[in-house]
Scaffold this motif. Structure first.
Motif, PDB file in Angstrom:
ATOM      1  N   ASP A 102     -22.810 -65.407  50.446  1.00 40.15           N
ATOM      2  CA  ASP A 102     -22.636 -64.317  51.194  1.00 40.15           C
ATOM      3  C   ASP A 102     -21.164 -64.017  52.067  1.00 40.15           C
ATOM      4  O   ASP A 102     -20.919 -63.024  52.300  1.00 40.15           O
ATOM      5  CB  ASP A 102     -23.671 -64.275  52.107  1.00 40.15           C
ATOM      6  CG  ASP A 102     -25.323 -63.971  51.502  1.00 40.15           C
ATOM      7  OD1 ASP A 102     -25.175 -63.375  50.436  1.00 40.15           O
ATOM      8  OD2 ASP A 102     -26.238 -64.270  52.136  1.00 40.15           O
ATOM      9  N   GLU A 108     -23.757 -67.272  40.818  1.00 46.73           N
ATOM     10  CA  GLU A 108     -24.295 -68.465  41.429  1.00 46.73           C
ATOM     11  C   GLU A 108     -23.629 -69.493  42.229  1.00 46.73           C
ATOM     12  O   GLU A 108     -22.340 -69.932  41.614  1.00 46.73           O
ATOM     13  CB  GLU A 108     -25.429 -69.364  40.600  1.00 46.73           C
ATOM     14  CG  GLU A 108     -26.105 -70.263  41.356  1.00 46.73           C
ATOM     15  CD  GLU A 108     -27.289 -70.963  40.502  1.00 46.73           C
ATOM     16  OE1 GLU A 108     -27.786 -71.699  41.117  1.00 46.73           O
ATOM     17  OE2 GLU A 108     -27.486 -70.722  39.305  1.00 46.73           O
ATOM     18  N   LEU A 144     -25.369 -55.035  36.850  1.00 47.51           N
ATOM     19  CA  LEU A 144     -26.498 -54.611  37.374  1.00 47.51           C
ATOM     20  C   LEU A 144     -26.813 -53.142  37.309  1.00 47.51           C
ATOM     21  O   LEU A 144     -27.936 -52.563  37.490  1.00 47.51           O
ATOM     22  CB  LEU A 144     -26.865 -55.004  38.747  1.00 47.51           C
ATOM     23  CG  LEU A 144     -26.936 -56.687  38.948  1.00 47.51           C
ATOM     24  CD1 LEU A 144     -27.250 -56.763  40.668  1.00 47.51           C
ATOM     25  CD2 LEU A 144     -28.228 -57.089  38.226  1.00 47.51           C
ATOM     26  N   ASP A 203     -28.119 -58.877  49.383  1.00 45.20           N
ATOM     27  CA  ASP A 203     -28.945 -59.332  48.342  1.00 45.20           C
ATOM     28  C   ASP A 203     -28.070 -59.976  47.165  1.00 45.20           C
ATOM     29  O   ASP A 203     -28.244 -60.084  45.898  1.00 45.20           O
ATOM     30  CB  ASP A 203     -29.816 -58.334  47.587  1.00 45.20           C
ATOM     31  CG  ASP A 203     -30.570 -57.770  48.664  1.00 45.20           C
ATOM     32  OD1 ASP A 203     -31.086 -58.330  49.557  1.00 45.20           O
ATOM     33  OD2 ASP A 203     -30.814 -56.498  48.651  1.00 45.20           O
ATOM     34  N   GLY A 204     -26.922 -60.700  47.725  1.00 44.83           N
ATOM     35  CA  GLY A 204     -26.401 -61.534  46.678  1.00 44.83           C
ATOM     36  C   GLY A 204     -25.524 -60.492  45.434  1.00 44.83           C
ATOM     37  O   GLY A 204     -25.371 -61.111  44.291  1.00 44.83           O
ATOM     38  N   ARG A 205     -25.112 -59.391  45.918  1.00 44.87           N
ATOM     39  CA  ARG A 205     -24.476 -58.492  44.777  1.00 44.87           C
ATOM     40  C   ARG A 205     -22.775 -58.155  45.123  1.00 44.87           C
ATOM     41  O   ARG A 205     -22.528 -58.343  46.298  1.00 44.87           O
ATOM     42  CB  ARG A 205     -25.192 -57.135  44.901  1.00 44.87           C
ATOM     43  CG  ARG A 205     -26.573 -57.496  44.204  1.00 44.87           C
ATOM     44  CD  ARG A 205     -27.402 -56.100  44.472  1.00 44.87           C
ATOM     45  NE  ARG A 205     -27.427 -55.620  45.691  1.00 44.87           N
ATOM     46  CZ  ARG A 205     -27.600 -54.266  46.093  1.00 44.87           C
ATOM     47  NH1 ARG A 205     -28.162 -53.545  45.234  1.00 44.87           N
ATOM     48  NH2 ARG A 205     -27.928 -54.019  47.373  1.00 44.87           N
ATOM     49  N   TRP A 206     -22.212 -58.023  44.289  1.00 46.26           N
ATOM     50  CA  TRP A 206     -20.856 -57.492  44.418  1.00 46.26           C
ATOM     51  C   TRP A 206     -20.738 -56.240  43.956  1.00 46.26           C
ATOM     52  O   TRP A 206     -20.994 -55.665  42.838  1.00 46.26           O
ATOM     53  CB  TRP A 206     -19.905 -58.358  43.430  1.00 46.26           C
ATOM     54  CG  TRP A 206     -19.446 -59.774  44.021  1.00 46.26           C
ATOM     55  CD1 TRP A 206     -19.800 -60.215  45.113  1.00 46.26           C
ATOM     56  CD2 TRP A 206     -18.923 -60.601  43.183  1.00 46.26           C
ATOM     57  NE1 TRP A 206     -19.598 -61.703  45.276  1.00 46.26           N
ATOM     58  CE2 TRP A 206     -18.982 -61.769  44.041  1.00 46.26           C
ATOM     59  CE3 TRP A 206     -18.311 -60.952  41.907  1.00 46.26           C
ATOM     60  CZ2 TRP A 206     -18.094 -63.115  43.572  1.00 46.26           C
ATOM     61  CZ3 TRP A 206     -17.555 -62.001  41.529  1.00 46.26           C
ATOM     62  CH2 TRP A 206     -17.695 -63.104  42.486  1.00 46.26           C
ATOM     63  N   ALA A 220     -20.063 -62.889  36.632  1.00 47.18           N
ATOM     64  CA  ALA A 220     -21.006 -61.983  37.211  1.00 47.18           C
ATOM     65  C   ALA A 220     -21.857 -61.074  36.201  1.00 47.18           C
ATOM     66  O   ALA A 220     -21.323 -60.765  35.190  1.00 47.18           O
ATOM     67  CB  ALA A 220     -19.970 -61.015  38.059  1.00 47.18           C
ATOM     68  N   GLU A 221     -23.088 -60.869  36.649  1.00 45.04           N
ATOM     69  CA  GLU A 221     -24.113 -60.013  35.673  1.00 45.04           C
ATOM     70  C   GLU A 221     -23.921 -58.527  36.186  1.00 45.04           C
ATOM     71  O   GLU A 221     -24.304 -58.137  37.232  1.00 45.04           O
ATOM     72  CB  GLU A 221     -25.206 -60.775  35.974  1.00 45.04           C
ATOM     73  CG  GLU A 221     -26.384 -59.762  35.121  1.00 45.04           C
ATOM     74  CD  GLU A 221     -27.789 -60.263  35.532  1.00 45.04           C
ATOM     75  OE1 GLU A 221     -28.762 -59.619  35.170  1.00 45.04           O
ATOM     76  OE2 GLU A 221     -27.918 -61.114  36.292  1.00 45.04           O
ATOM     77  N   PHE A 275     -22.654 -55.779  40.438  1.00 45.93           N
ATOM     78  CA  PHE A 275     -22.749 -56.858  39.636  1.00 45.93           C
ATOM     79  C   PHE A 275     -23.681 -57.825  40.633  1.00 45.93           C
ATOM     80  O   PHE A 275     -23.651 -57.762  41.881  1.00 45.93           O
ATOM     81  CB  PHE A 275     -21.433 -57.715  39.363  1.00 45.93           C
ATOM     82  CG  PHE A 275     -20.653 -56.795  38.393  1.00 45.93           C
ATOM     83  CD1 PHE A 275     -20.261 -57.384  37.003  1.00 45.93           C
ATOM     84  CD2 PHE A 275     -19.860 -55.709  38.835  1.00 45.93           C
ATOM     85  CE1 PHE A 275     -19.607 -56.615  36.502  1.00 45.93           C
ATOM     86  CE2 PHE A 275     -19.161 -54.921  38.085  1.00 45.93           C
ATOM     87  CZ  PHE A 275     -19.044 -55.599  36.698  1.00 45.93           C
ATOM     88  N   ARG A 276     -24.207 -58.885  39.893  1.00 41.32           N
ATOM     89  CA  ARG A 276     -24.782 -59.899  40.478  1.00 41.32           C
ATOM     90  C   ARG A 276     -23.856 -61.018  40.697  1.00 41.32           C
ATOM     91  O   ARG A 276     -23.140 -61.455  39.628  1.00 41.32           O
ATOM     92  CB  ARG A 276     -26.001 -60.581  39.667  1.00 41.32           C
ATOM     93  CG  ARG A 276     -26.717 -61.796  40.268  1.00 41.32           C
ATOM     94  CD  ARG A 276     -27.526 -61.512  41.487  1.00 41.32           C
ATOM     95  NE  ARG A 276     -28.656 -60.588  41.112  1.00 41.32           N
ATOM     96  CZ  ARG A 276     -29.082 -59.898  42.199  1.00 41.32           C
ATOM     97  NH1 ARG A 276     -28.853 -60.129  43.419  1.00 41.32           N
ATOM     98  NH2 ARG A 276     -30.399 -59.237  41.792  1.00 41.32           N
ATOM     99  N   ALA A 277     -23.592 -61.436  41.699  1.00 43.99           N
ATOM    100  CA  ALA A 277     -22.494 -62.396  42.001  1.00 43.99           C
ATOM    101  C   ALA A 277     -22.689 -63.820  41.291  1.00 43.99           C
ATOM    102  O   ALA A 277     -24.094 -64.116  41.074  1.00 43.99           O
ATOM    103  CB  ALA A 277     -22.398 -62.660  43.584  1.00 43.99           C
TER     104      ALA A 277
END
Length: 463
Positions: A214, A210, A286, A241-244, A283-284, A206-208
């Motif tokens: 980190d 905003e 990915l 890279d700001g991901r989960w 979260a988005e 996922f994209r964490a």
């Protein structure tokens, strides 16, 4: 260069890379044989499907890794990994309640498996004594029951050849064919034990949200194997890279599905607490869902065989494969490689009996992680044919009391963490002061919910 001075390592994953590094100072050359094409950077590799799930390198492994490859921690952090103090930046629900975020007693290095492996691979292959030979299949060993003399290989062009070596190391993972190779030499079978919780894994990237940052903590909802019910759990791991990277898992009767539309629902409704599902609301996604059933604990007791061939060693998942839920596989690989390096330094490469001594060292190195994994998983229904032994029941009762105490006693929480991070052995949990603390129990009342800060809740959109 003499064949006797050549070490051949089978398998280019983490255990193989670190074994190659451990042997490089002593062998004339080290050849790393890998079936897949080795990527240049942090890219997926077909032979490591488990890389799609949450990984962490505990401090016990990170410290060993730094001794093997000085400066590698800094290079991993520069590439996007992070160092996380434990239990300070871990939000964890144990079977006995929520842990508080006590001051640091251990740490973990957080990153994707692809990034960690690429950094280590670059460091190992920078040593001119180590050469990678990829897209090459291992067909079998050459030699006799007394001594292995080399390996038979098939290259990418289909041509077969024999490579002679003074030491062959099998680091080919769960699919190792070492039992068949040894049987072909007429050697007896090694004792084997398997404890399978039946856990199925599903993971998604996922994209964490905003503002999560980190430094967002790891969130871990642990299953409860007691009571004969399916165990369900999940881990949310911030990576580069700001991901989960989020892994959910369940044992027999409580398994997640590979359906992407069901992933967040499972995290929110099936786990013992909905916190991970709530955090994912903002979260988005990915990636699609990565799914695996290959999670059984399996150990081959090669160190106990009455006869063992010279010049052959088995390491990594090929000798002790662990349920990934505990995150100990990479740490054990690093500690094993360090122990092998130190043993070869003392005894000398190519000396008589070296392989058997290495195999016994491997057996000792995996023991703590094996005991921790099996001591919990054996309580799941159908994990073994006979169920937990009396010793395992007694041990689990004491460990359970310690875990309960750790929910409200910082000193015990830090001691337990030092063991689960594999910095200390389990014997440290039997110190008189620890026994007394376990008898007294927690000093603070249990938390009613996850110890997320207001900033963390706000950043993740859950408050």
């Amino acid at each position: 260069m003499s064949d006797r001075s050549t070490a051949v390592v089978l398998g280019g994953s983490l255990a193989g890379l670190l074994a190659a590094r451990a042997l490089a100072p002593f062998a004339g050359r080290v050849l790393l044989i890998e079936r897949d094409a080795l990527p240049e950077g942090p890219e997926p590799r077909r032979g490591v499907p488990q890389a799609r799930h949450v990984h962490q390198l505990w401090s016990g492994g990170a410290l060993a890794l730094e001794q093997l490859l000085p400066g590698v921690t800094g290079r991993l952090l520069a590439a996007g990994g992070t160092r996380m103090p434990v239990p300070t930046d871990m939000v964890a629900l144990s079977p006995y309640g929520w842990f508080r975020r006590w001051s640091e007693s251990a740490f973990m290095l957080r990153s994707s498996r692809d990034l960690l492996e690429s950094v280590i691979r670059r460091e190992v292959l920078a040593d001119g004594r180590v050469t990678a030979v990829d897209r090459t299949e291992v067909l079998g060993l050459t030699g006799t029951r007394a001594a292995v003399t080399g390996v038979r290989l098939r290259g990418a062009d289909g041509a077969e050849r024999t490579l002679r070596a003074g030491l062959v190391v099998d680091a080919t993972g769960r699919g190792s064919r070492a039992p068949r190779w040894l049987a072909a030499f007429g050697l007896p079978s090694a004792r084997r034990r398997e404890v399978s919780s039946g856990v199925v894994y599903a993971s998604r990237l996922f994209r964490a949200p905003e503002g999560a940052g980190d430094d967002f903590p790891v969130v871990n909802v642990q299953p409860d194997p007691r009571g004969g019910r399916p165990g369900r759990g999940g881990v949310l791991m911030p990576v580069e890279d700001g991901r989960w990277l989020v892994t959910v898992f369940g044992s027999r009767g409580g398994e997640p599905t590979p359906d992407a539309d069901d992933f967040v629902r499972y995290a929110r409704e099936e786990l013992r607490h909905p916190v991970i599902g709530e955090l994912l609301a903002g979260a988005e996604p990915l990636s699609e869902v990565a799914f695996t059933r290959s999670t059984a604990n399996r150990r081959w007791y090669y160190e106990r065989m009455p006869a063992w061939p010279e010049n052959f060693v088995v390491v990594g998942d090929a000798v002790c494969a662990l349920n990934p839920v505990y995150g100990h596989g990479m740490t054990v690989a690093a500690q094993t490689a360090l122990a092998v390096r130190d043993l070869v330094r003392r005894r000398g490469f190519g000396t008589a009996g070296l392989a058997r001594r290495i195999q016994r060292t491997v057996g000792r190195t995996v023991r703590t992680a094996w005991d921790l994994a099996v001591g919990s998983d054996v309580f799941y229904p159908q994990a073994t044919e006979t169920g937990p032994t009396l010793r395992e029941r007694a041990t689990q009762a004491y460990v359970g009391r310690l875990m309960y105490t750790a929910t409200g006693n910082g000193r015990i929480a830090r001691r337990v963490t030092s063991v689960t991070s594999l910095e200390r052995g389990v014997a440290s949990l039997l110190a008189p002061s620890v026994l007394l603390a376990a008898a007294v129990g927690p000093l603070k009342p249990q938390l009613a919910g996850p110890p997320l800060t207001r900033r963390e809740r706000r950043a993740a959109g859950s408050a």
